[in-house]
Design an enzyme around this catalytic site. Structure first.
Site, PDB file in Angstrom:
ATOM      1  CG  ASP A   1      51.934  28.345  34.027  1.00  0.00           C
ATOM      2  OD1 ASP A   1      51.731  27.959  35.066  1.00  0.00           O
ATOM      3  OD2 ASP A   1      50.582  27.826  32.966  1.00  0.00           O
TER       4      ASP A   1
ATOM      5  CB  CYS B   1      44.430  27.445  39.069  1.00  0.00           C
ATOM      6  SG  CYS B   1      44.639  26.205  37.550  1.00  0.00           S
TER       7      CYS B   1
ATOM      8  CD  GLU C   1      46.173  31.460  39.821  1.00  0.00           C
ATOM      9  OE1 GLU C   1      47.210  31.904  39.425  1.00  0.00           O
ATOM     10  OE2 GLU C   1      46.129  29.877  39.212  1.00  0.00           O
TER      11      GLU C   1
HETATM   12  C1  LIG Z   1      49.900  29.748  37.864  1.00  0.00           C
HETATM   13  C2  LIG Z   1      48.831  29.340  37.303  1.00  0.00           C
HETATM   14  N1  LIG Z   1      47.096  30.171  37.271  1.00  0.00           N
HETATM   15  C3  LIG Z   1      46.259  29.026  36.571  1.00  0.00           C
HETATM   16  C4  LIG Z   1      46.455  28.848  34.948  1.00  0.00           C
HETATM   17  C5  LIG Z   1      45.451  28.620  34.118  1.00  0.00           C
HETATM   18  N2  LIG Z   1      45.696  26.615  34.359  1.00  0.00           N
HETATM   19  C6  LIG Z   1      48.301  28.487  34.585  1.00  0.00           C
HETATM   20  N3  LIG Z   1      48.337  28.162  33.459  1.00  0.00           N
HETATM   21  N4  LIG Z   1      48.895  28.196  35.562  1.00  0.00           N
END
Ligand SMILES: Cc1ncc(CN)c(N)n1
Length: 222
Positions: free
Chosen positions: A45, A136, A210
């Site tokens: 992440d 996201c 996702e």
């Molecule tokens: C994979 C992912 N998707 C969304 C988010 C939220 N910004 C994140 N931190 N990481």
């Protein structure tokens, strides 16, 4: 009749629910997630957020009005100054140093998702880019709300992932999500059915990517 954001989720209902209610999310909620899987997710992440910051820089480049330029600047600032900062602190609490994060190899799911968003933004216009970014920002905000409403969710010190949930249910994150929804609703109100169908495909791919990202965490896939 104009469209709005909920028309996108309605058009991709199965994928959207599979993302919001993924096993990774459920295990975060009840605190049973394998800690190695969470560490792998956290590391990837970090790389993901760096590319998402680049996507907001691309949004600035694609902006035709001062209002859109300011919004892209605010999105970039929020990722760099808030979310990435919290993420680095959070990783440190999990025993992962920032120097180690910077040297990580990128997993295929990270590469596929982030480059899809950047490519969509390059090929398309600002609305394509925002729709690719929506799972996201809007997705994590919705996940925090969904977890809050589930009877199995454990809060406080009994759940090692409580701080993660708190980050995405925070007023700051929920306000950023609200602002993004407002922007998307205003733009989607003006698109033709043909254009809406193109945007549904962008939204569907990003949502599926996702899902793959959660699964990458669970499988500790490289
Ligand atoms: C994979 C992912 N998707 C969304 C988010 C939220 N910004 C994140 N931190 N990481």
């Amino acid at each position: 009749m104009g469209y709005c954001f909920s028309d996108l989720t309605a058009a991709c209902q199965d994928d959207w629910r599979a993302y919001i209610e993924h096993d990774f999310v459920r295990a975060l909620g009840d605190g049973t997630l394998d800690q190695g899987a969470f560490r792998h997710y956290l590391q990837q992440d970090y790389l993901f957020l760096i590319h998402f910051a680049r996507a907001y820089a691309l949004a600035a480049y694609k902006s035709r009005t001062l209002a859109d330029l300011r919004q892209a600047h605010e999105g970039l600032r929020a990722i760099l100054d808030v979310e990435l900062g919290l993420h680095v602190d959070y990783c440190r609490d999990w025993g992962i140093a920032e120097t180690d994060l910077a040297a990580l190899p990128e997993a295929r799911a990270t590469l596929a998702y982030t480059r899809y968003v950047l490519d969509t933004g390059h090929r398309g216009d600002l609305l394509d880019l925002h729709v690719a970014l929506a799972p996201c920002l809007v997705g994590y905000g919705e996940i925090a709300g969904w977890l809050k409403a589930q009877p199995f969710t454990v809060r406080g010190g009994a759940n090692p992932y409580d701080a993660w949930i708190a980050m995405y249910e925070s007023d700051d994150f929920q306000a950023a999500m609200g602002a993004e929804l407002e922007w998307l609703d205003a733009r989607l109100a003006e698109v033709t059915p043909r254009r809406f169908n193109e945007l549904v495909e962008v939204f569907r791919y990003a949502t599926r990517l996702e899902i793959d990202f959660w699964q990458m965490g669970l499988d500790r896939a490289d």
